[in-house]
Design an enzyme around this catalytic site. Structure first.
Site, PDB file in Angstrom:
ATOM      1  N   GLY A 143       0.823  -1.200   0.000  1.00 46.38           N
ATOM      2  CA  GLY A 143       0.000   0.000   0.000  1.00 46.38           C
ATOM      3  C   GLY A 143       0.856   1.248   0.000  1.00 46.38           C
ATOM      4  O   GLY A 143       2.086   1.198   0.073  1.00 46.38           O
ATOM      5  N   GLY A 162       0.297   9.080   2.539  1.00 47.05           N
ATOM      6  CA  GLY A 162       1.065  10.310   2.659  1.00 47.05           C
ATOM      7  C   GLY A 162       2.371  10.123   3.395  1.00 47.05           C
ATOM      8  O   GLY A 162       3.312  10.897   3.227  1.00 47.05           O
ATOM      9  N   GLY A 198       4.386   7.461   3.036  1.00 46.00           N
ATOM     10  CA  GLY A 198       5.334   6.681   2.265  1.00 46.00           C
ATOM     11  C   GLY A 198       4.671   5.416   1.753  1.00 46.00           C
ATOM     12  O   GLY A 198       3.462   5.391   1.497  1.00 46.00           O
ATOM     13  N   SER A 199       5.449   4.347   1.613  1.00 44.60           N
ATOM     14  CA  SER A 199       4.939   3.087   1.064  1.00 44.60           C
ATOM     15  C   SER A 199       5.199   1.947   2.036  1.00 44.60           C
ATOM     16  O   SER A 199       6.129   1.994   2.839  1.00 44.60           O
ATOM     17  CB  SER A 199       5.608   2.783  -0.283  1.00 44.60           C
ATOM     18  OG  SER A 199       5.399   3.850  -1.196  1.00 44.60           O
ATOM     19  N   VAL A 200       4.351   0.898   1.923  1.00 41.22           N
ATOM     20  CA  VAL A 200       4.477  -0.298   2.770  1.00 41.22           C
ATOM     21  C   VAL A 200       4.742  -1.498   1.874  1.00 41.22           C
ATOM     22  O   VAL A 200       4.052  -1.704   0.862  1.00 41.22           O
ATOM     23  CB  VAL A 200       3.201  -0.528   3.607  1.00 41.22           C
ATOM     24  CG1 VAL A 200       3.357  -1.784   4.460  1.00 41.22           C
ATOM     25  CG2 VAL A 200       2.920   0.668   4.489  1.00 41.22           C
ATOM     26  N   LYS A 216       7.417  -0.336   6.522  1.00 40.11           N
ATOM     27  CA  LYS A 216       6.938   0.988   6.144  1.00 40.11           C
ATOM     28  C   LYS A 216       8.153   1.845   5.793  1.00 40.11           C
ATOM     29  O   LYS A 216       8.952   2.189   6.656  1.00 40.11           O
ATOM     30  CB  LYS A 216       6.141   1.638   7.266  1.00 40.11           C
ATOM     31  CG  LYS A 216       5.601   3.024   6.899  1.00 40.11           C
ATOM     32  CD  LYS A 216       5.128   3.802   8.110  1.00 40.11           C
ATOM     33  CE  LYS A 216       3.861   3.279   8.679  1.00 40.11           C
ATOM     34  NZ  LYS A 216       3.321   4.182   9.731  1.00 40.11           N
ATOM     35  N   ASP A 235      -5.414  10.079  15.409  1.00 38.40           N
ATOM     36  CA  ASP A 235      -5.700   9.704  14.012  1.00 38.40           C
ATOM     37  C   ASP A 235      -6.369   8.331  13.949  1.00 38.40           C
ATOM     38  O   ASP A 235      -5.984   7.468  13.149  1.00 38.40           O
ATOM     39  CB  ASP A 235      -4.418   9.708  13.181  1.00 38.40           C
ATOM     40  CG  ASP A 235      -4.696   9.884  11.683  1.00 38.40           C
ATOM     41  OD1 ASP A 235      -5.813  10.308  11.340  1.00 38.40           O
ATOM     42  OD2 ASP A 235      -3.805   9.595  10.873  1.00 38.40           O
TER      43      ASP A 235
END
Length: 664
Positions: A347, A350, A352-354, A368, A464
């Protein structure tokens, strides 16, 4: 004949003089701070300066030595990641003896506390004493498989646990010497605690010997400067300055002339040699002033660019201060190897990427890879400082991390069922869970948030909570994740200071926008949980403009009206028990999304409501009614996302009357 120029003092000697002056200007005042405080007693322990109970005024002791008297009349010393029972305080010898609470009882419990309160000592440089630790530490590690190594000492206290059943076969605990190098850690092991013990080396000890030592507790002492030094701070400063200058000169002469350099010998070079040494040093400093100034400017520019291009300096400083971090630090090459070159992407957001990864032991992880850091590495620091020290079945587990310049990564347990938003909002390959399972997921999320609020030494506010940040394992057990916006506060702080709105539009609490609604507290997370619970009930976004009827666009308002007026809701083919679960979730969610923070329950109360008979729960009145009116340009409801890091204009819905609020 002109007089020879006076030797100039080396720059670092002047700095040493200033440091000495600051150090010796404090003690006399600090020793008299408690002159009006009388000693107090908790159990068999007398508490006096520099210690104080939490119930005593701050001037009665120093904050690093704050003690707590629990309900069992036991004196408790709390560090950032552990609690310890104080067995004895000797004011004659200036020593303290303490023990891990799990060792104070004779059962199978393992020592879990990590003693890290000396970080507080380092933060209070003006304290009039120093600490002397009479113990070393050892790692307590938890492994998913047996480890065949002589350095791994079995940490199990007994063959069966307290319930009389055998321990689970996938759980193995060991002791490791604290000097163990990171590369010698087995991939299947995670650090659980850094345990103090009164021995220098544990490698030659057997498990019973270690526990015999642990049951005796551990000691540390505090040392005040001598009275003569306190009475004459100026003389102490002069003596220390003279010693610093003499040591510098001796070292310089030894390096330059290979002359005598014997610390305890009465022989020293003549004074002319010292003068020559200082003249050479002064001339060297003057000749290098201009190049040094240029180098300084270059260094400042480099530091400035480095701080703005990456958060490495701030993060490294943070990591140096943490002596009890549970996660393992990996190199970037190890992260690349784990992820197989970042090929399997799970995935992106905002942050970054996993990517999916795999440890050498075969254990799957989620990596992550952080993108552009926010606030000088604050996102990374927030995540490691909070989730790196806690362990709960409903909170995501941080296994390790990586920091190499601008490259930052976090390694988590792999959650095979992804995030909750995929269950609720997916249009393709959607997993249809029963209402019983959805109820269990909601209850698990509530338990995770309640643990963050009350289960740690510090109060952790997430800010959050939303379906995207709730991860599901293979059994659909929920895990609260993504602590990039989290903040740590004292558990005594009922109101916290937040300078800007934090969170995601649609879940963010009203008081973060409207200051006149009340102070910001843990009730902000309660509101976000209520909005998440509404989405679990509707299995859709709370705001959906594609529905047929206008009244159903904002789901929380629609479902509340139906239940408040006793109307039936079509839930499909469900049994009566499931209808009761849904009704209970609607009532709980309606209480949680009350506009005023004081009208919302705490997460502890929410858990009670989950366990209460639904007939005993009352539906609140008008949970979405704002205490004032905000004019709108039209009757359409806007639904746009908000990026808290950029502060871009966004629109927020809080009431059933389609009120829109622009954040500038």
């Amino acid at each position: 004949m002109p007089k020879p120029p006076k030797p100039k003092l080396p720059m670092h000697a002047l700095v040493a003089a200033i440091v000495v002056l600051l150090q010796f200007s404090q003690p006399c005042f600090a020793r008299t701070r408690n002159k009006h405080c009388t000693p107090t007693v908790c159990g068999n322990v007398t508490i006096s300066y520099p210690f104080r109970l939490t119930s005593q005024p701050p001037h009665c002791g120093d904050s690093p030595f704050e003690l707590h008297c629990d309900s069992s009349n036991r004196t408790v010393l709390a560090s950032y990641n552990g609690r310890f029972y104080v067995q004895n305080i000797s004011y004659e010898r200036n020593t303290v003896r303490a023990i891990d609470p799990n060792l104070a009882v004779d059962d199978c419990s393992l020592p879990r506390g990590s003693l890290s309160f000396w970080d507080n000592i380092n933060m209070h440089r003006n304290l009039p004493y120093s600490l002397n630790f009479m113990f070393t530490s050892m790692y307590l590690v938890n492994c998913s498989k047996p480890v065949n190594s002589s350095s791994y000492i079995d940490a199990s206290r007994c063959s069966v646990n307290s319930s009389g059943s055998n321990p689970p076969p996938d759980l193995y605990v060991y002791f490791l010497d604290e000097r163990t190098h990171p590369r010698d850690f087995d991939e299947s092991c995670k650090i659980e605690a850094l345990v103090p013990i009164m021995v220098q080396d544990i490698n030659d000890l057997l498990t019973p010997d270690i526990y015999n030592l642990l049951k005796q507790g551990f000691e540390f002492s505090w040392i005040f400067p001598s009275k003569s030094l306190q009475a004459t701070p100026f003389r102490a400063m002069v003596r220390n300055l003279k010693y610093a200058l003499q040591s510098y000169a001796d070292s310089f002469i030894y390096y330059l002339f290979k002359g005598p350099h014997i610390a305890n010998n009465s022989y020293y070079p003549p004074n002319s040699t010292y003068i020559l040494c200082l003249l050479i040093t002064g001339g060297f400093i003057i000749s290098r002033t201009l190049p040094g100034l240029v180098c300084l400017i270059v260094l400042v520019i480099y530091k400035w660019r480095r701080r703005h291009l990456s958060a490495d300096d701030a993060i490294e400083e943070f990591l140096k201060r943490q002596k009890d971090l549970m996660p393992i630090r990996y190199s970037y090459s190890e992260i690349e190897r784990m992820s197989n070159g970042f090929k399997d992407k799970l995935g992106e957001g905002g942050y970054g990427s996993v990517f999916k990864g795999k440890l050498r032991s075969g254990y799957f992880v989620a990596i992550k890879l952080l993108g552009k850091s926010n606030g000088n590495g604050q996102d990374f620091i927030n995540e490691v400082a909070t989730i790196g020290r806690i362990h709960h079945v409903n909170v995501a587990k941080l296994i390790g991390f990586c920091v190499e310049g601008s490259k930052q990564a976090l390694v988590y347990d792999f959650m095979s069922n992804g995030s909750l938003d995929r269950i609720l909002f997916a249009k393709e390959n959607k997993i249809d869970l029963s209402w019983t399972k959805m109820f269990d997921i909601a209850l698990g999320v509530a338990r995770g948030i309640e643990y963050l609020h009350r289960g740690c030494d510090m109060q952790i506010l997430h800010f959050d909570i939303k379906p995207h940040n709730i991860l599901l394992d293979e059994n659909f057990t929920p895990k609260v994740a993504d602590f990039g916006l989290a903040k740590l506060f004292s558990r005594d702080d009922s109101i916290v200071n937040i300078t800007a709105a934090r969170g995601t539009i649609g879940y963010i609490a009203p008081e973060l926008i409207y200051k006149n609604l009340g102070g910001i507290s843990y009730k902000a997370d309660v509101y976000s949980f209520g909005m998440l619970l509404m989405e679990i009930i509707g299995r859709r976004k709370n705001m959906n403009t594609s529905v047929e009827h206008e009244s159903q666009k904002y789901f929380p308002s629609w479902i509340y009206d139906r239940y408040y007026h006793g109307e039936d809701v079509d839930l499909g083919d469900v049994v009566d028990d499931e209808k009761i679960m849904v009704k209970k979730m609607v009532i709980i969610a309606s209480w949680c999304v009350q506009v005023k923070p004081n009208d919302r329950p705490s997460m502890s109360k929410v858990l009670e409501m989950f366990e209460t008979n639904v007939e005993l729960l009352q539906m609140p009145r008008q949970p979405f009614q704002l205490p004032f009116e905000v004019p709108t340009a039209n009757n359409s409801i806007k639904d746009r996302s908000y990026d808290s890091s950029t502060g871009e204009t966004s629109t927020l819905l809080y009431s059933s009357n389609e009120i829109s609020i622009d954040i500038l």
